[in-house]
Design a protein around this motif. Structure first.
Motif, PDB file in Angstrom:
ATOM      1  N   MET A   1     -13.147  18.397  -9.040  1.00 55.27           N
ATOM      2  CA  MET A   1     -12.315  17.515  -8.609  1.00 55.27           C
ATOM      3  C   MET A   1     -11.869  16.939  -9.985  1.00 55.27           C
ATOM      4  N   SER A   2     -10.474  16.651  -9.957  1.00 56.01           N
ATOM      5  CA  SER A   2      -9.905  16.125 -11.194  1.00 56.01           C
ATOM      6  C   SER A   2     -10.594  14.599 -11.119  1.00 56.01           C
ATOM      7  N   PHE A   3     -10.749  13.981 -12.397  1.00 56.37           N
ATOM      8  CA  PHE A   3     -11.056  12.659 -12.636  1.00 56.37           C
ATOM      9  C   PHE A   3      -9.759  11.958 -12.103  1.00 56.37           C
ATOM     10  N   TRP A   4      -8.695  12.101 -12.584  1.00 54.34           N
ATOM     11  CA  TRP A   4      -7.418  11.412 -12.616  1.00 54.34           C
ATOM     12  C   TRP A   4      -6.757  11.722 -11.315  1.00 54.34           C
ATOM     13  N   PHE A   5      -6.933  12.483 -10.461  1.00 53.28           N
ATOM     14  CA  PHE A   5      -6.772  12.763  -9.121  1.00 53.28           C
ATOM     15  C   PHE A   5      -7.568  11.799  -8.184  1.00 53.28           C
ATOM     16  N   GLU A   6      -8.734  11.573  -8.357  1.00 50.81           N
ATOM     17  CA  GLU A   6      -9.830  10.851  -7.636  1.00 50.81           C
ATOM     18  C   GLU A   6      -9.259   9.366  -7.926  1.00 50.81           C
ATOM     19  N   HIS A   7      -9.120   8.856  -9.134  1.00 53.63           N
ATOM     20  CA  HIS A   7      -8.683   7.482  -9.397  1.00 53.63           C
ATOM     21  C   HIS A   7      -7.193   7.162  -8.956  1.00 53.63           C
ATOM     22  N   PHE A   8      -6.440   8.145  -9.009  1.00 48.65           N
ATOM     23  CA  PHE A   8      -4.984   8.061  -8.173  1.00 48.65           C
ATOM     24  C   PHE A   8      -5.242   7.725  -7.041  1.00 48.65           C
ATOM     25  N   ALA A   9      -6.168   8.443  -6.150  1.00 44.90           N
ATOM     26  CA  ALA A   9      -6.383   8.213  -4.667  1.00 44.90           C
ATOM     27  C   ALA A   9      -6.890   6.837  -4.297  1.00 44.90           C
ATOM     28  N   VAL A  10      -7.904   6.255  -5.386  1.00 46.52           N
ATOM     29  CA  VAL A  10      -8.347   5.165  -5.355  1.00 46.52           C
ATOM     30  C   VAL A  10      -7.205   4.017  -5.340  1.00 46.52           C
ATOM     31  N   ALA A  11      -6.345   4.148  -6.240  1.00 45.75           N
ATOM     32  CA  ALA A  11      -5.294   3.221  -6.699  1.00 45.75           C
ATOM     33  C   ALA A  11      -4.439   3.068  -5.444  1.00 45.75           C
ATOM     34  N   VAL A  12      -4.044   4.029  -5.028  1.00 42.49           N
ATOM     35  CA  VAL A  12      -3.000   4.079  -3.602  1.00 42.49           C
ATOM     36  C   VAL A  12      -3.809   3.425  -2.596  1.00 42.49           C
ATOM     37  N   CYS A  13      -4.974   3.763  -2.195  1.00 40.27           N
ATOM     38  CA  CYS A  13      -5.421   3.225  -1.227  1.00 40.27           C
ATOM     39  C   CYS A  13      -5.940   1.717  -1.240  1.00 40.27           C
ATOM     40  N   ALA A  14      -5.818   1.119  -2.591  1.00 40.86           N
ATOM     41  CA  ALA A  14      -6.298  -0.215  -2.955  1.00 40.86           C
ATOM     42  C   ALA A  14      -5.028  -0.888  -2.697  1.00 40.86           C
ATOM     43  N   ILE A  15      -3.700  -0.175  -3.083  1.00 39.50           N
ATOM     44  CA  ILE A  15      -2.550  -0.738  -2.711  1.00 39.50           C
ATOM     45  C   ILE A  15      -2.295  -1.007  -1.274  1.00 39.50           C
ATOM     46  N   SER A  16      -2.619  -0.067  -0.284  1.00 39.89           N
ATOM     47  CA  SER A  16      -2.665  -0.147   1.045  1.00 39.89           C
ATOM     48  C   SER A  16      -3.251  -1.417   1.573  1.00 39.89           C
ATOM     49  N   GLY A  17      -4.447  -1.525   0.664  1.00 44.65           N
ATOM     50  CA  GLY A  17      -5.514  -2.685   1.141  1.00 44.65           C
ATOM     51  C   GLY A  17      -4.935  -3.908   0.919  1.00 44.65           C
ATOM     52  N   VAL A  18      -4.100  -4.088  -0.115  1.00 49.24           N
ATOM     53  CA  VAL A  18      -3.425  -5.466  -0.591  1.00 49.24           C
ATOM     54  C   VAL A  18      -2.266  -5.658   0.275  1.00 49.24           C
ATOM     55  N   LEU A  19      -1.464  -4.493   0.747  1.00 46.85           N
ATOM     56  CA  LEU A  19      -0.323  -4.845   1.556  1.00 46.85           C
ATOM     57  C   LEU A  19      -0.608  -5.119   2.984  1.00 46.85           C
ATOM     58  N   ALA A  20      -2.021  -4.723   3.438  1.00 46.38           N
ATOM     59  CA  ALA A  20      -2.490  -5.319   4.774  1.00 46.38           C
ATOM     60  C   ALA A  20      -2.824  -6.488   5.067  1.00 46.38           C
ATOM     61  N   ALA A  21      -2.967  -7.210   3.759  1.00 48.22           N
ATOM     62  CA  ALA A  21      -3.279  -8.720   3.699  1.00 48.22           C
ATOM     63  C   ALA A  21      -2.223  -9.462   4.021  1.00 48.22           C
ATOM     64  N   THR A  22      -0.797  -8.901   3.898  1.00 46.62           N
ATOM     65  CA  THR A  22       0.462  -9.422   4.225  1.00 46.62           C
ATOM     66  C   THR A  22       0.225 -10.606   5.374  1.00 46.62           C
ATOM     67  N   ASP A  23       0.902 -11.755   5.397  1.00 47.44           N
ATOM     68  CA  ASP A  23       0.860 -12.562   6.336  1.00 47.44           C
ATOM     69  C   ASP A  23      -0.351 -12.913   7.068  1.00 47.44           C
ATOM     70  N   ARG A  24      -1.568 -12.704   6.493  1.00 48.27           N
ATOM     71  CA  ARG A  24      -2.850 -13.106   6.818  1.00 48.27           C
ATOM     72  C   ARG A  24      -3.419 -14.287   6.351  1.00 48.27           C
ATOM     73  N   LYS A  25      -2.938 -14.849   5.479  1.00 50.53           N
ATOM     74  CA  LYS A  25      -3.352 -16.042   5.105  1.00 50.53           C
ATOM     75  C   LYS A  25      -4.638 -15.803   4.015  1.00 50.53           C
ATOM     76  N   VAL A  26      -4.745 -14.681   3.340  1.00 47.08           N
ATOM     77  CA  VAL A  26      -5.991 -14.068   2.737  1.00 47.08           C
ATOM     78  C   VAL A  26      -5.846 -14.579   1.142  1.00 47.08           C
ATOM     79  N   ASP A  27      -6.819 -15.152   0.816  1.00 45.24           N
ATOM     80  CA  ASP A  27      -6.766 -15.554  -0.689  1.00 45.24           C
ATOM     81  C   ASP A  27      -7.028 -14.302  -1.541  1.00 45.24           C
TER      82      ASP A  27
END
Length: 203
Positions: A1-27
């Motif tokens: 498995m490509s090192f960069w491929f896996e890290h790109f997957a981590v980054a994209v999922c992290a973005i979705s995690g942040v966006l999921a906090a929208t309007d949730r009053k999360v610090d």
């Protein structure tokens, strides 16, 4: 498995995690927790099922660094620019495609059968989002009829990857084709509102 491929997957999922906090009053701390759980949750469950010790992010903490830095950047950007709701669905679709195939690849690497590789690929793709949604006190996206081909898309891509690996092992584009199938099917389902039949009881 490509090192960069896996890290790109981590980054994209992290973005979705942040966006999921929208309007949730999360610090900021809560945002980081959501991002990291989304980014590594599915892979953690996969590694535990495969008996891999230590799990991937403990063995290589750079995955946590990638998730944290991505979350911080997204947190700052979101404070100054309005991000549309569909941004979460699109980021989640990319994360689903990337991590599903990463999960299938790793499962096959550990000599899992085709069926188990498909199942663990789907788990890798969807479990992080499920944990994220549980922390948000919501029914996970994967269980909602209106979410439009979530685990279904992951299953289709995982199946194609396993079939190509078994019957065309010399073919080098299996990863990209399988990932593209998941992404296209998921985004098309969102745009055209395709969904599986909803469970209803006659009464």
């Amino acid at each position: 498995m490509s090192f960069w491929f896996e890290h790109f997957a981590v980054a994209v999922c992290a973005i979705s995690g942040v966006l999921a906090a929208t309007d949730r009053k999360v610090d900021l701390f809560g945002v980081l927790v959501l991002a990291i759980v989304t980014a590594v949750g599915g892979g953690t469950i996969r590694d535990l099922c495969l008996g891999v010790r230590p799990v991937f992010w403990v063995q290589d903490p750079s995955h946590i660094v990638t998730a944290t830095l991505t979350a911080l950047v997204t947190f700052v950007v979101a404070r100054y620019w309005t991000l549309p709701h569909k941004a979460l669905l699109i980021a989640d679709a990319f994360g689903l495609a990337l991590f599903t195939i990463v999960g299938v690849e790793k499962s096959l690497l550990y000599q899992s059968s085709g069926l188990i590789a498909i199942l663990l690929g789907v788990v890798t793709g969807v479990a992080g989002g499920m944990l994220r949604d549980v922390l948000r006190r919501e029914v996970p996206l994967v269980f909602k009829a209106e979410i439009y081909f979530y685990a279904t898309a992951a299953s289709a891509g995982a199946l194609i990857y396993v079939l190509l690996a078994r019957f065309a092992p010399a073919f080098t584009g299996g990863r990209e084709i399988s990932m593209l199938v998941i992404l296209v099917l998921r985004l098309a389902a969102i745009g055209r509102k395709w969904q599986l039949p909803e469970f209803r009881v006659r009464g």
